[in-house]
Design a protein around this motif. Structure first.
Motif, PDB file in Angstrom:
ATOM      1  N   ILE A  46       7.362 -10.323  -7.775  1.00 57.73           N
ATOM      2  CA  ILE A  46       7.819 -11.169  -6.669  1.00 57.73           C
ATOM      3  C   ILE A  46       7.087 -10.746  -5.403  1.00 57.73           C
ATOM      4  N   ASP A  47       6.626 -11.754  -4.638  1.00 57.06           N
ATOM      5  CA  ASP A  47       5.880 -11.485  -3.407  1.00 57.06           C
ATOM      6  C   ASP A  47       6.613 -12.050  -2.194  1.00 57.06           C
ATOM      7  N   THR A  48       6.856 -11.186  -1.194  1.00 58.43           N
ATOM      8  CA  THR A  48       7.435 -11.663   0.065  1.00 58.43           C
ATOM      9  C   THR A  48       6.735 -10.942   1.219  1.00 58.43           C
ATOM     10  N   TRP A 187      -3.710 -15.436  -3.179  1.00 58.74           N
ATOM     11  CA  TRP A 187      -2.686 -16.269  -2.539  1.00 58.74           C
ATOM     12  C   TRP A 187      -3.170 -17.717  -2.463  1.00 58.74           C
ATOM     13  N   SER A 188      -2.230 -18.634  -2.342  1.00 53.33           N
ATOM     14  CA  SER A 188      -2.520 -20.077  -2.512  1.00 53.33           C
ATOM     15  C   SER A 188      -3.333 -20.308  -3.787  1.00 53.33           C
ATOM     16  N   PRO A 189      -2.875 -19.755  -4.922  1.00 51.95           N
ATOM     17  CA  PRO A 189      -3.663 -19.866  -6.160  1.00 51.95           C
ATOM     18  C   PRO A 189      -3.811 -21.308  -6.642  1.00 51.95           C
ATOM     19  N   PRO A 229       1.824 -17.997  -7.572  1.00 53.67           N
ATOM     20  CA  PRO A 229       2.169 -19.359  -7.150  1.00 53.67           C
ATOM     21  C   PRO A 229       3.598 -19.454  -6.615  1.00 53.67           C
ATOM     22  N   ARG A 230       3.769 -20.434  -5.746  1.00 55.77           N
ATOM     23  CA  ARG A 230       5.100 -20.683  -5.152  1.00 55.77           C
ATOM     24  C   ARG A 230       5.545 -22.098  -5.509  1.00 55.77           C
ATOM     25  N   THR A 231       6.823 -22.275  -5.733  1.00 52.21           N
ATOM     26  CA  THR A 231       7.385 -23.619  -5.892  1.00 52.21           C
ATOM     27  C   THR A 231       8.863 -23.596  -5.521  1.00 52.21           C
ATOM     28  N   THR A 232       9.355 -24.753  -5.071  1.00 56.19           N
ATOM     29  CA  THR A 232      10.790 -24.905  -4.802  1.00 56.19           C
ATOM     30  C   THR A 232      11.498 -25.497  -6.026  1.00 56.19           C
ATOM     31  N   LYS A 233      10.722 -25.761  -7.089  1.00 54.87           N
ATOM     32  CA  LYS A 233      11.274 -26.516  -8.229  1.00 54.87           C
ATOM     33  C   LYS A 233      11.316 -25.653  -9.485  1.00 54.87           C
ATOM     34  N   GLU A 234      12.489 -25.639 -10.129  1.00 53.36           N
ATOM     35  CA  GLU A 234      12.647 -24.811 -11.334  1.00 53.36           C
ATOM     36  C   GLU A 234      11.702 -25.256 -12.448  1.00 53.36           C
TER      37      GLU A 234
HETATM   38  N1  LIG Z   1      -1.030 -12.643   2.296  1.00 51.25           N
HETATM   39  C1  LIG Z   1      -1.135 -13.808   2.913  1.00 51.25           C
HETATM   40  O1  LIG Z   1      -1.661 -13.905   4.021  1.00 51.25           O
HETATM   41  C2  LIG Z   1      -0.605 -15.028   2.235  1.00 51.25           C
HETATM   42  C3  LIG Z   1      -0.870 -16.300   2.754  1.00 51.25           C
HETATM   43  C4  LIG Z   1      -0.381 -17.418   2.075  1.00 51.25           C
HETATM   44  C5  LIG Z   1       0.379 -17.239   0.931  1.00 51.25           C
HETATM   45  N2  LIG Z   1       0.672 -15.979   0.453  1.00 51.25           N
HETATM   46  C6  LIG Z   1       1.493 -15.760  -0.778  1.00 51.25           C
HETATM   47  O2  LIG Z   1       0.951 -16.543  -1.835  1.00 51.25           O
HETATM   48  C7  LIG Z   1       1.968 -17.391  -2.351  1.00 51.25           C
HETATM   49  C8  LIG Z   1       1.378 -18.660  -2.914  1.00 51.25           C
HETATM   50  O3  LIG Z   1       0.602 -19.352  -1.971  1.00 51.25           O
HETATM   51  P1  LIG Z   1       1.077 -20.728  -1.281  1.00 51.25           P
HETATM   52  O4  LIG Z   1       2.542 -20.705  -1.220  1.00 51.25           O
HETATM   53  O5  LIG Z   1       0.289 -20.871  -0.043  1.00 51.25           O
HETATM   54  O6  LIG Z   1       0.503 -21.891  -2.202  1.00 51.25           O
HETATM   55  P2  LIG Z   1       0.372 -22.277  -3.757  1.00 51.25           P
HETATM   56  O7  LIG Z   1       1.205 -21.417  -4.629  1.00 51.25           O
HETATM   57  O8  LIG Z   1      -1.094 -22.403  -4.018  1.00 51.25           O
HETATM   58  O9  LIG Z   1       0.939 -23.751  -3.736  1.00 51.25           O
HETATM   59  C9  LIG Z   1       2.279 -24.045  -3.471  1.00 51.25           C
HETATM   60  C10 LIG Z   1       2.392 -25.566  -3.391  1.00 51.25           C
HETATM   61  O10 LIG Z   1       1.990 -26.142  -4.627  1.00 51.25           O
HETATM   62  C11 LIG Z   1       3.063 -26.892  -5.203  1.00 51.25           C
HETATM   63  N3  LIG Z   1       3.065 -26.555  -6.640  1.00 51.25           N
HETATM   64  C12 LIG Z   1       3.641 -25.481  -7.249  1.00 51.25           C
HETATM   65  N4  LIG Z   1       3.403 -25.512  -8.570  1.00 51.25           N
HETATM   66  C13 LIG Z   1       2.672 -26.633  -8.808  1.00 51.25           C
HETATM   67  C14 LIG Z   1       2.132 -27.212  -9.971  1.00 51.25           C
HETATM   68  N5  LIG Z   1       2.263 -26.647 -11.184  1.00 51.25           N
HETATM   69  N6  LIG Z   1       1.424 -28.378  -9.853  1.00 51.25           N
HETATM   70  C15 LIG Z   1       1.260 -28.948  -8.652  1.00 51.25           C
HETATM   71  N7  LIG Z   1       1.747 -28.447  -7.497  1.00 51.25           N
HETATM   72  C16 LIG Z   1       2.446 -27.295  -7.587  1.00 51.25           C
HETATM   73  C17 LIG Z   1       4.303 -26.486  -4.460  1.00 51.25           C
HETATM   74  O11 LIG Z   1       5.141 -27.613  -4.252  1.00 51.25           O
HETATM   75  P3  LIG Z   1       6.688 -27.649  -4.770  1.00 51.25           P
HETATM   76  O12 LIG Z   1       7.423 -26.595  -4.027  1.00 51.25           O
HETATM   77  O13 LIG Z   1       7.068 -29.045  -4.437  1.00 51.25           O
HETATM   78  O14 LIG Z   1       6.597 -27.378  -6.254  1.00 51.25           O
HETATM   79  C18 LIG Z   1       3.771 -26.036  -3.104  1.00 51.25           C
HETATM   80  O15 LIG Z   1       3.651 -27.142  -2.210  1.00 51.25           O
HETATM   81  C19 LIG Z   1       2.886 -17.594  -1.136  1.00 51.25           C
HETATM   82  O16 LIG Z   1       4.110 -18.152  -1.473  1.00 51.25           O
HETATM   83  C20 LIG Z   1       2.934 -16.181  -0.589  1.00 51.25           C
HETATM   84  O17 LIG Z   1       3.815 -15.386  -1.360  1.00 51.25           O
HETATM   85  C21 LIG Z   1       0.177 -14.890   1.093  1.00 51.25           C
END
Ligand SMILES: NC(=O)c1ccc[n+]([C@@H]2O[C@H](COP(=O)([O-])OP(=O)(O)OC[C@H]3O[C@@H](n4cnc5c(N)ncnc54)[C@H](OP(=O)(O)O)[C@@H]3O)[C@@H](O)[C@H]2O)c1
Length: 281
Positions: A46-48, A187-189, A229-234
């Protein structure tokens, strides 16, 4: 730590699950619900971060899940305003109190010119010595600063968490991490969801009976890169976890690398004193 048969990488002598769950932009109620759900699905990482304002909810989600704390790899981050010696240790203590747990990994969120790296790395190592985290690492450090920080750090910096997805090339930083015995966490994978509409990724996904998200996460973990990856959906949390039963060919991996583009970066908040690696090199 016991992560079952889940794939992990080893940095130093620490095992880190290659797939984690990110919580940026999750409101506390979503963070609590989704962390608990992710852990029930099988995620063990888990990442926060303090700046996400959800550490307390993340801690509650971990407790709600019923999963043993020792079977979870938990990361949080020190925000840039707390980099001075003394402030950093107090911030680390604050994270421990909000989470209700000692994190496994404490990261410096972004590189900063002042205070000096020397002061901040000393404070970060001291936080570890005080038992405020099991291990330490970085986030958003280009190769040059990654090496400088490791030179100044008594303990190994276990990971450098940076933006990485199919639209970015990261070759030099991946090589730096390897040379330092560290790792890269992406991040933002999912490129914040942009991979869902990608024609090339869709074609590869169809060939495997998988989704674009699953192919993208698989592409990352096959490079031995941690993905959070992050999502609000189970349903999507379940989908994103279902990536351990197929393999991309070398050609498919190379085809996804070919999607990288000069304007692919989504979150360029680095201090102008620092420069991202030259990927043309
Ligand atoms: N260290 C840093 O500076 C830094 C910066 C940014 C992020 N992070 C970390 O990295 C994590 C992930 O990055 P992120 O939150 O920017 O973006 P992400 O995981 O690349 O994308 C999240 C977005 O993609 C949607 N999503 C999730 N699963 C999906 C799927 N299978 N198909 C299509 N869309 C999908 C989500 O929408 P729904 O919620 O509607 O599913 C959400 O809008 C962050 O939560 C955080 O913990 C770290």
């Amino acid at each position: 730590m016991a992560y079952g048969d889940q794939p992990t990488l080893t940095a130093g002598d620490v095992q880190i699950p290659l797939l984690g769950f990110g919580t940026w932009q999750l409101e506390p109620e979503d963070a609590r619900r989704m962390v608990a759900e992710a852990l029930r699905i099988g995620y063990r990482h888990i990442d926060t971060a303090k700046i996400y304002n959800n550490e307390e909810a993340v801690g509650q989600g971990i407790r709600d899940s019923g999963v043993n704390r020792d079977d979870i790899f938990l990361t949080t981050k020190i925000w840039v305003e707390d980099f001075a010696n003394g402030d950093l240790q107090r911030a680390a203590q604050g994270s421990v109190e909000r989470l209700g747990f000692t994190p496994d990994l404490l990261l410096l969120h972004w590189p900063k010119v002042q205070p000096s790296f020397e002061e901040t790395l000393e404070a970060l190592n001291d936080a570890r010595a005080q038992g405020l985290t099991r291990d330490i690492g970085l986030s958003n450090f280009p190769s040059k600063e990654f090496r400088q920080a490791q030179d100044l750090s008594e303990s190994r910096l276990l990971t450098n968490q940076v933006e990485y997805h199919p639209y970015l090339k990261l070759t030099p930083l991946l090589e730096t991490a390897k040379a330092l015995g560290s790792s890269i966490t992406a991040w933002s994978p999912l490129a914040q969801g942009k991979i869902a509409d990608d024609a090339a990724i869709s074609e590869i996904a169809r060939a495997h009976g998988k989704t674009n998200g699953q192919v993208t996460l698989r592409w990352l973990i096959q490079q031995n890169v941690i993905a959070i990856p992050r999502t609000t959906k189970e349903g999507r949390a379940r989908e994103n976890f279902d990536i351990f039963d197929f393999e991309l060919s070398n050609e498919e991996v190379a085809r996804i690398h070919g999607l990288a583009r000069p304007d692919g970066r989504l979150g360029d908040w680095i201090d102008p004193a620092f420069q991202w690696d030259d990927v043309a090199a």
